[in-house]
Scaffold this motif. Structure first.
Motif, PDB file in Angstrom:
ATOM      1  N   MET A   1       0.847  -1.183   0.000  1.00  0.00           N
ATOM      2  CA  MET A   1       0.000   0.000   0.000  1.00  0.00           C
ATOM      3  C   MET A   1       0.889   1.242   0.000  1.00  0.00           C
ATOM      4  N   ALA A   2       0.527   2.192  -0.840  1.00  0.00           N
ATOM      5  CA  ALA A   2       1.315   3.424  -0.961  1.00  0.00           C
ATOM      6  C   ALA A   2       1.132   4.282   0.287  1.00  0.00           C
ATOM      7  N   PRO A   3       2.191   4.974   0.687  1.00  0.00           N
ATOM      8  CA  PRO A   3       2.068   5.852   1.850  1.00  0.00           C
ATOM      9  C   PRO A   3       1.154   7.031   1.528  1.00  0.00           C
ATOM     10  N   GLU A   4       0.550   7.577   2.551  1.00  0.00           N
ATOM     11  CA  GLU A   4      -0.265   8.776   2.355  1.00  0.00           C
ATOM     12  C   GLU A   4       0.668   9.957   2.184  1.00  0.00           C
ATOM     13  N   LEU A   5       0.457  10.672   1.124  1.00  0.00           N
ATOM     14  CA  LEU A   5       1.282  11.826   0.815  1.00  0.00           C
ATOM     15  C   LEU A   5       0.419  13.066   0.761  1.00  0.00           C
ATOM     16  N   SER A   6       1.007  14.172   1.145  1.00  0.00           N
ATOM     17  CA  SER A   6       0.300  15.439   0.961  1.00  0.00           C
ATOM     18  C   SER A   6       0.317  15.759  -0.536  1.00  0.00           C
ATOM     19  N   PRO A   7      -0.587  16.607  -1.002  1.00  0.00           N
ATOM     20  CA  PRO A   7      -0.559  16.988  -2.416  1.00  0.00           C
ATOM     21  C   PRO A   7       0.793  17.585  -2.826  1.00  0.00           C
ATOM     22  N   GLU A   8       1.416  18.321  -1.927  1.00  0.00           N
ATOM     23  CA  GLU A   8       2.716  18.922  -2.222  1.00  0.00           C
ATOM     24  C   GLU A   8       3.796  17.853  -2.364  1.00  0.00           C
ATOM     25  N   GLN A   9       3.783  16.853  -1.469  1.00  0.00           N
ATOM     26  CA  GLN A   9       4.750  15.755  -1.576  1.00  0.00           C
ATOM     27  C   GLN A   9       4.553  14.990  -2.882  1.00  0.00           C
ATOM     28  N   GLN A  10       3.311  14.687  -3.207  1.00  0.00           N
ATOM     29  CA  GLN A  10       3.038  13.962  -4.440  1.00  0.00           C
ATOM     30  C   GLN A  10       3.565  14.753  -5.635  1.00  0.00           C
ATOM     31  N   ARG A  11       3.276  16.059  -5.685  1.00  0.00           N
ATOM     32  CA  ARG A  11       3.758  16.904  -6.777  1.00  0.00           C
ATOM     33  C   ARG A  11       5.279  16.909  -6.834  1.00  0.00           C
ATOM     34  N   ASP A  12       5.921  17.077  -5.687  1.00  0.00           N
ATOM     35  CA  ASP A  12       7.380  17.137  -5.638  1.00  0.00           C
ATOM     36  C   ASP A  12       8.007  15.822  -6.081  1.00  0.00           C
ATOM     37  N   PHE A  13       7.442  14.693  -5.652  1.00  0.00           N
ATOM     38  CA  PHE A  13       7.984  13.390  -6.024  1.00  0.00           C
ATOM     39  C   PHE A  13       7.765  13.115  -7.513  1.00  0.00           C
ATOM     40  N   GLU A  14       6.579  13.492  -8.014  1.00  0.00           N
ATOM     41  CA  GLU A  14       6.318  13.320  -9.446  1.00  0.00           C
ATOM     42  C   GLU A  14       7.268  14.186 -10.267  1.00  0.00           C
ATOM     43  N   ALA A  15       7.499  15.410  -9.814  1.00  0.00           N
ATOM     44  CA  ALA A  15       8.425  16.301 -10.520  1.00  0.00           C
ATOM     45  C   ALA A  15       9.836  15.730 -10.511  1.00  0.00           C
ATOM     46  N   ALA A  16      10.260  15.174  -9.388  1.00  0.00           N
ATOM     47  CA  ALA A  16      11.598  14.580  -9.306  1.00  0.00           C
ATOM     48  C   ALA A  16      11.714  13.390 -10.251  1.00  0.00           C
ATOM     49  N   ALA A  17      10.668  12.573 -10.316  1.00  0.00           N
ATOM     50  CA  ALA A  17      10.686  11.416 -11.219  1.00  0.00           C
ATOM     51  C   ALA A  17      10.724  11.883 -12.676  1.00  0.00           C
ATOM     52  N   PHE A  18       9.988  12.934 -12.999  1.00  0.00           N
ATOM     53  CA  PHE A  18       9.987  13.474 -14.356  1.00  0.00           C
ATOM     54  C   PHE A  18      11.371  14.010 -14.718  1.00  0.00           C
ATOM     55  N   ARG A  19      11.983  14.756 -13.806  1.00  0.00           N
ATOM     56  CA  ARG A  19      13.332  15.274 -14.070  1.00  0.00           C
ATOM     57  C   ARG A  19      14.321  14.139 -14.285  1.00  0.00           C
ATOM     58  N   ARG A  20      14.184  13.065 -13.513  1.00  0.00           N
ATOM     59  CA  ARG A  20      15.078  11.919 -13.677  1.00  0.00           C
ATOM     60  C   ARG A  20      14.834  11.235 -15.015  1.00  0.00           C
ATOM     61  N   LEU A  21      13.582  11.133 -15.440  1.00  0.00           N
ATOM     62  CA  LEU A  21      13.278  10.569 -16.752  1.00  0.00           C
ATOM     63  C   LEU A  21      13.925  11.402 -17.850  1.00  0.00           C
ATOM     64  N   LEU A  22      13.817  12.726 -17.760  1.00  0.00           N
ATOM     65  CA  LEU A  22      14.442  13.585 -18.764  1.00  0.00           C
ATOM     66  C   LEU A  22      15.957  13.406 -18.775  1.00  0.00           C
ATOM     67  N   ALA A  23      16.567  13.322 -17.595  1.00  0.00           N
ATOM     68  CA  ALA A  23      18.017  13.111 -17.518  1.00  0.00           C
ATOM     69  C   ALA A  23      18.393  11.764 -18.132  1.00  0.00           C
ATOM     70  N   HIS A  24      17.606  10.747 -17.845  1.00  0.00           N
ATOM     71  CA  HIS A  24      17.873   9.422 -18.392  1.00  0.00           C
ATOM     72  C   HIS A  24      17.779   9.447 -19.922  1.00  0.00           C
ATOM     73  N   LEU A  25      16.721  10.069 -20.451  1.00  0.00           N
ATOM     74  CA  LEU A  25      16.565  10.151 -21.896  1.00  0.00           C
ATOM     75  C   LEU A  25      17.674  10.982 -22.528  1.00  0.00           C
ATOM     76  N   SER A  26      18.139  12.003 -21.824  1.00  0.00           N
ATOM     77  CA  SER A  26      19.244  12.816 -22.326  1.00  0.00           C
ATOM     78  C   SER A  26      20.522  11.980 -22.403  1.00  0.00           C
ATOM     79  N   HIS A  27      20.749  11.182 -21.380  1.00  0.00           N
ATOM     80  CA  HIS A  27      21.918  10.309 -21.348  1.00  0.00           C
ATOM     81  C   HIS A  27      21.830   9.233 -22.428  1.00  0.00           C
ATOM     82  N   ARG A  28      20.620   8.794 -22.758  1.00  0.00           N
ATOM     83  CA  ARG A  28      20.408   7.736 -23.739  1.00  0.00           C
ATOM     84  C   ARG A  28      19.976   8.307 -25.089  1.00  0.00           C
ATOM     85  N   SER A  29      20.738   9.273 -25.583  1.00  0.00           N
ATOM     86  CA  SER A  29      20.406   9.871 -26.874  1.00  0.00           C
ATOM     87  C   SER A  29      20.535   8.865 -28.015  1.00  0.00           C
ATOM     88  N   ASP A  30      21.164   7.704 -27.748  1.00  0.00           N
ATOM     89  CA  ASP A  30      21.241   6.649 -28.757  1.00  0.00           C
ATOM     90  C   ASP A  30      19.886   5.997 -29.011  1.00  0.00           C
TER      91      ASP A  30
END
Length: 103
Positions: A1-30
């Motif tokens: 079961m997922a932990p209860e997160l505040s809306p701000e925590q959820q937004r911040d964690f989603e933003a961090a995951a999105f930034r990591r996805l962009l970094a990963h895709l940047s690294h994998r330009s191949d």
């Protein structure tokens, strides 16, 4: 079961995951966009479109080129010149099979 997160925590964690996805895709330009589309059904351009839709929906006018620059980390034309290759016949055939109406 997922932990209860505040809306701000959820937004911040989603933003961090999105930034990591962009970094990963940047690294994998191949990995080409057509490969992403064929395997996952989305690509860097889709991410840019979703980002722009979110911005525009919130009242922040953003062009397609501006959103792509955020996702690619540079102007799209520069990324294409540095990293994009011509799709192989096999890649094109796979795209036709998996996304016959997407172009």
């Amino acid at each position: 079961m997922a932990p209860e997160l505040s809306p701000e925590q959820q937004r911040d964690f989603e933003a961090a995951a999105f930034r990591r996805l962009l970094a990963h895709l940047s690294h994998r330009s191949d990995v080409q966009n057509i490969d992403l589309m064929n395997l996952a059904g989305f690509c860097r351009n889709c991410l840019a479109n979703w980002y722009r839709e979110a911005a525009n929906g919130a009242g922040q006018v953003m062009s397609k080129d501006e959103a792509r620059e955020i996702v690619y980390g540079m102007p799209y034309a520069d990324w294409q010149a540095k990293h994009q290759t011509e799709a192989s016949p096999e890649q094109k055939a796979a795209f036709e099979t998996t996304h016959p109406h997407d172009h």
